[in-house]
Design a protein around this motif. Structure first.
Motif, PDB file in Angstrom:
ATOM      1  N   ASN A  77      19.126   1.770 -12.605  1.00 24.51           N
ATOM      2  CA  ASN A  77      17.697   1.954 -12.881  1.00 24.51           C
ATOM      3  C   ASN A  77      17.000   2.703 -11.762  1.00 24.51           C
ATOM      4  N   TYR A 126      17.023  -5.123  -1.452  1.00 25.03           N
ATOM      5  CA  TYR A 126      17.423  -3.806  -0.917  1.00 25.03           C
ATOM      6  C   TYR A 126      16.527  -3.359   0.235  1.00 25.03           C
ATOM      7  N   TYR A 165      10.804   8.964  -8.972  1.00 25.10           N
ATOM      8  CA  TYR A 165       9.706   9.315  -9.889  1.00 25.10           C
ATOM      9  C   TYR A 165       8.437   9.787  -9.186  1.00 25.10           C
ATOM     10  N   ASN A 211       5.632  -6.319 -10.350  1.00 25.70           N
ATOM     11  CA  ASN A 211       6.029  -7.129 -11.519  1.00 25.70           C
ATOM     12  C   ASN A 211       7.361  -7.840 -11.314  1.00 25.70           C
ATOM     13  N   GLY A 232      13.477  -5.871  -4.891  1.00 30.78           N
ATOM     14  CA  GLY A 232      12.709  -5.502  -3.698  1.00 30.78           C
ATOM     15  C   GLY A 232      12.033  -6.627  -2.939  1.00 30.78           C
ATOM     16  N   LYS A 239      12.025 -12.235  -5.640  1.00 33.17           N
ATOM     17  CA  LYS A 239      12.725 -11.718  -6.831  1.00 33.17           C
ATOM     18  C   LYS A 239      14.204 -12.095  -6.781  1.00 33.17           C
ATOM     19  N   PHE A 251      21.410   8.216 -20.821  1.00 30.83           N
ATOM     20  CA  PHE A 251      20.989   7.965 -22.211  1.00 30.83           C
ATOM     21  C   PHE A 251      19.478   7.766 -22.263  1.00 30.83           C
ATOM     22  N   SER A 262      20.359   4.754 -16.619  1.00 33.33           N
ATOM     23  CA  SER A 262      19.170   4.384 -17.382  1.00 33.33           C
ATOM     24  C   SER A 262      17.915   4.994 -16.789  1.00 33.33           C
ATOM     25  N   GLY A 263      17.794   4.964 -15.471  1.00 29.40           N
ATOM     26  CA  GLY A 263      16.596   5.487 -14.817  1.00 29.40           C
ATOM     27  C   GLY A 263      16.870   5.782 -13.361  1.00 29.40           C
ATOM     28  N   THR A 298      17.198  -1.140 -24.285  1.00 28.96           N
ATOM     29  CA  THR A 298      17.760  -0.274 -23.240  1.00 28.96           C
ATOM     30  C   THR A 298      18.896  -0.990 -22.506  1.00 28.96           C
ATOM     31  N   ILE A 320      16.721   5.882 -24.857  1.00 27.88           N
ATOM     32  CA  ILE A 320      16.808   4.846 -25.885  1.00 27.88           C
ATOM     33  C   ILE A 320      16.305   5.306 -27.260  1.00 27.88           C
ATOM     34  N   LEU A 332       5.016   0.587 -10.510  1.00 29.26           N
ATOM     35  CA  LEU A 332       5.858   1.528  -9.763  1.00 29.26           C
ATOM     36  C   LEU A 332       6.113   1.021  -8.344  1.00 29.26           C
ATOM     37  N   ALA A 365      11.953  -5.445 -16.195  1.00 26.95           N
ATOM     38  CA  ALA A 365      12.105  -5.743 -17.624  1.00 26.95           C
ATOM     39  C   ALA A 365      13.517  -5.404 -18.112  1.00 26.95           C
ATOM     40  N   VAL A 366      13.978  -4.194 -17.833  1.00 25.85           N
ATOM     41  CA  VAL A 366      15.310  -3.774 -18.289  1.00 25.85           C
ATOM     42  C   VAL A 366      16.395  -4.499 -17.486  1.00 25.85           C
TER      43      VAL A 366
HETATM   44  N1  LIG Z   1      16.930   5.480 -20.464  1.00 28.46           N
HETATM   45  C1  LIG Z   1      15.971   4.921 -21.176  1.00 28.46           C
HETATM   46  O1  LIG Z   1      15.800   5.164 -22.358  1.00 28.46           O
HETATM   47  C2  LIG Z   1      15.059   3.931 -20.490  1.00 28.46           C
HETATM   48  C3  LIG Z   1      14.191   3.093 -21.238  1.00 28.46           C
HETATM   49  C4  LIG Z   1      13.375   2.186 -20.538  1.00 28.46           C
HETATM   50  C5  LIG Z   1      13.422   2.129 -19.140  1.00 28.46           C
HETATM   51  N2  LIG Z   1      14.265   2.985 -18.478  1.00 28.46           N
HETATM   52  C6  LIG Z   1      14.358   2.960 -17.021  1.00 28.46           C
HETATM   53  O2  LIG Z   1      14.722   1.664 -16.623  1.00 28.46           O
HETATM   54  C7  LIG Z   1      14.205   1.409 -15.319  1.00 28.46           C
HETATM   55  C8  LIG Z   1      13.447   0.097 -15.347  1.00 28.46           C
HETATM   56  O3  LIG Z   1      12.356   0.210 -16.242  1.00 28.46           O
HETATM   57  P1  LIG Z   1      11.477  -1.064 -16.616  1.00 28.46           P
HETATM   58  O4  LIG Z   1      10.595  -0.678 -17.718  1.00 28.46           O
HETATM   59  O5  LIG Z   1      12.352  -2.228 -16.750  1.00 28.46           O
HETATM   60  O6  LIG Z   1      10.594  -1.241 -15.306  1.00 28.46           O
HETATM   61  P2  LIG Z   1      10.667  -2.458 -14.300  1.00 28.46           P
HETATM   62  O7  LIG Z   1      12.038  -2.527 -13.734  1.00 28.46           O
HETATM   63  O8  LIG Z   1      10.114  -3.669 -14.954  1.00 28.46           O
HETATM   64  O9  LIG Z   1       9.630  -2.006 -13.194  1.00 28.46           O
HETATM   65  C9  LIG Z   1       9.954  -1.034 -12.262  1.00 28.46           C
HETATM   66  C10 LIG Z   1      10.609  -1.664 -11.010  1.00 28.46           C
HETATM   67  O10 LIG Z   1      11.252  -0.655 -10.260  1.00 28.46           O
HETATM   68  C11 LIG Z   1      11.430  -1.127  -8.941  1.00 28.46           C
HETATM   69  N3  LIG Z   1      11.324  -0.002  -8.008  1.00 28.46           N
HETATM   70  C12 LIG Z   1      10.285   0.817  -7.790  1.00 28.46           C
HETATM   71  N4  LIG Z   1      10.590   1.731  -6.841  1.00 28.46           N
HETATM   72  C13 LIG Z   1      11.848   1.477  -6.450  1.00 28.46           C
HETATM   73  C14 LIG Z   1      12.745   2.072  -5.499  1.00 28.46           C
HETATM   74  N5  LIG Z   1      12.371   3.143  -4.746  1.00 28.46           N
HETATM   75  N6  LIG Z   1      13.980   1.558  -5.354  1.00 28.46           N
HETATM   76  C15 LIG Z   1      14.363   0.474  -6.093  1.00 28.46           C
HETATM   77  N7  LIG Z   1      13.564  -0.125  -7.011  1.00 28.46           N
HETATM   78  C16 LIG Z   1      12.328   0.372  -7.185  1.00 28.46           C
HETATM   79  C17 LIG Z   1      10.322  -2.165  -8.700  1.00 28.46           C
HETATM   80  O11 LIG Z   1      10.931  -3.416  -8.415  1.00 28.46           O
HETATM   81  P3  LIG Z   1      11.417  -3.803  -6.911  1.00 28.46           P
HETATM   82  O12 LIG Z   1      10.425  -4.804  -6.404  1.00 28.46           O
HETATM   83  O13 LIG Z   1      12.765  -4.389  -7.169  1.00 28.46           O
HETATM   84  O14 LIG Z   1      11.440  -2.554  -6.103  1.00 28.46           O
HETATM   85  C18 LIG Z   1       9.618  -2.269 -10.054  1.00 28.46           C
HETATM   86  O15 LIG Z   1       9.286  -3.595 -10.394  1.00 28.46           O
HETATM   87  C19 LIG Z   1      13.347   2.605 -14.948  1.00 28.46           C
HETATM   88  O16 LIG Z   1      14.112   3.488 -14.156  1.00 28.46           O
HETATM   89  C20 LIG Z   1      13.060   3.245 -16.284  1.00 28.46           C
HETATM   90  O17 LIG Z   1      12.780   4.605 -16.197  1.00 28.46           O
HETATM   91  C21 LIG Z   1      15.080   3.858 -19.133  1.00 28.46           C
END
Ligand SMILES: NC(=O)c1ccc[n+]([C@@H]2O[C@H](COP(=O)([O-])OP(=O)(O)OC[C@H]3O[C@@H](n4cnc5c(N)ncnc54)[C@H](OP(=O)(O)O)[C@@H]3O)[C@@H](O)[C@H]2O)c1
Length: 331
Positions: free
Chosen positions: A220, A197, A248, A323, A178, A182, A273, A242-243, A131, A275, A319, A156-157
């Motif tokens: 994201n 933030y 959510y 992590n 957050g 981090k 997009f 991406s997100g 991604t 993935i 969420l 992760a992303v």
């Molecule tokens: N388009 C695609 O195909 C695709 C594929 C995979 C993932 N994604 C998207 O990529 C993003 C990251 O996914 P990931 O799997 O890597 O998860 P991740 O970033 O490892 O975990 C989610 C993180 O989001 C942050 N978060 C939660 N609520 C928030 C808010 N209100 N404002 C700001 N940050 C917030 C948290 O960190 P903090 O402590 O920093 O808040 C949390 O650790 C997500 O939006 C996901 O949907 C998209």
């Protein structure tokens, strides 16, 4: 008997433990072409929150009373397929259970990795890395010399996106996350600037970190982050959408950025997009990322939670931001 996590009820707003139930699963005989896999690691991901809602999207909703699904790595313990043998390590989409029974064609055989846990196939060599790779290089068309802003940067992303941007020639990479802890980690892994933030408005902190503006935004989060990025983007800037994790768990739709007019005046490109559409880029990502890992140029980390019974909490805590790097459940 093997166990599984089923969807007990659909959440409105934030999910709770009551939306999940741990139940005993059956152990069916294998049909021709099927394998039985003992799951070793499973992924919890933000997109799963969307599948808990009963709405049409790019993946079908999880069904009430049925086990949830998601990425998992496991070992084949029984096979009725000539393509997979007992002991093979496989990647597949039937997580949230101790044992998975599936057609061998739905499992991808993967190699044991020297110096890396098999859970890497769910993170640094899996969907999150792909991604980040596709989002930056293909969707945002990253160029050498770009200034890049990544939100959700310690996840992760995001952690992959920031580092890949630097490795592919960005001059300055800024991340938001957050917590102060981090933010410190982002500095350690090579982000040029990072901010918490939760400690102040995103726009003021982004302006300070990028006085000359940004060329690429890897989004994201959506919401306040997207709003601020539109202000900070330079003319002809690009956004990889991406997100939008800030939305959510909202019980009601949140208002979008109030400043979309900037897309016109600055001739910005915003491109979403998914993935799943970009699997053809997997070999290129694996080649680049494996090389960077070997050369010690790419850092990655996992937050590992133990036990299938802990998977719902791991998901809810993901969420909430518990992590750093990829959230993994070890089974
Ligand atoms: N388009 C695609 O195909 C695709 C594929 C995979 C993932 N994604 C998207 O990529 C993003 C990251 O996914 P990931 O799997 O890597 O998860 P991740 O970033 O490892 O975990 C989610 C993180 O989001 C942050 N978060 C939660 N609520 C928030 C808010 N209100 N404002 C700001 N940050 C917030 C948290 O960190 P903090 O402590 O920093 O808040 C949390 O650790 C997500 O939006 C996901 O949907 C998209």
């Amino acid at each position: 008997m093997p166990r599984q996590i089923v969807l007990a009820s659909r959440p409105s707003g934030w999910p709770t433990a009551a939306n999940f139930a741990l139940t005993e699963a059956s152990r069916p005989d294998l049909a021709n072409g099927e394998v039985r896999v003992r799951n070793l690691f499973m992924s919890v991901d933000p997109y799963m929150r969307g599948r808990m809602n009963d709405v049409k999207s790019y993946l079908p909703p999880f069904r009430l009373g049925e086990p949830l699904e998601g990425g998992a790595v496991g070992a084949v313990i029984e096979s009725r397929s000539p393509d997979l043998a007992e002991g093979d390590l496989v990647l597949h989409m039937l997580g949230w259970r101790d044992e998975a029974v599936l057609p061998a064609v739905h499992a991808r055989k993967v190699a044991a990795l020297e110096g890396l846990s098999p859970s890497a196939y769910l993170g640094v060599l899996g969907v999150p890395a792909l991604t980040a790779y596709v989002g930056l290089l293909d969707i945002a068309a990253l160029k050498a010399g770009d200034v890049v802003f990544v939100s959700g940067a310690a996840g992760a992303v995001g952690s992959m996106a920031g580092q890949i941007a630097k490795l592919k020639g960005a001059t300055r990479v800024i991340g938001s996350a957050g917590s102060d802890e981090k933010v410190r980690w982002l500095h350690e892994i090579g982000f040029d600037a990072a901010f918490n933030y939760r400690a102040g408005p995103v726009l003021a902190q982004l302006r300070e970190a990028a006085p000359g503006g940004i060329d690429v935004y890897f989004d994201n989060v959506g919401a306040d982050h997207l709003d601020a990025a539109l202000v900070a983007l330079n003319t002809h800037g690009r956004v990889a959408m991406s997100g939008a994790i800030a939305n959510y768990n909202a019980a009601e739709p949140l208002p979008g950025p109030a400043n979309l007019g900037l897309v016109i005046t600055k001739r910005l490109t915003l491109r979403g997009f998914i993935i799943i559409d970009h699997q053809d880029r997997l070999p290129a990502m694996i080649a680049d990322v494996s090389g960077w890992l070997r050369e010690g140029k790419l850092a990655h980390t996992e937050t590992v939670v133990d036990g299938l019974d802990q998977a719902p909490d791991a998901f809810i805590n993901l969420l909430r931001g518990a992590n750093t790097g990829k959230m993994i459940v070890r089974l």
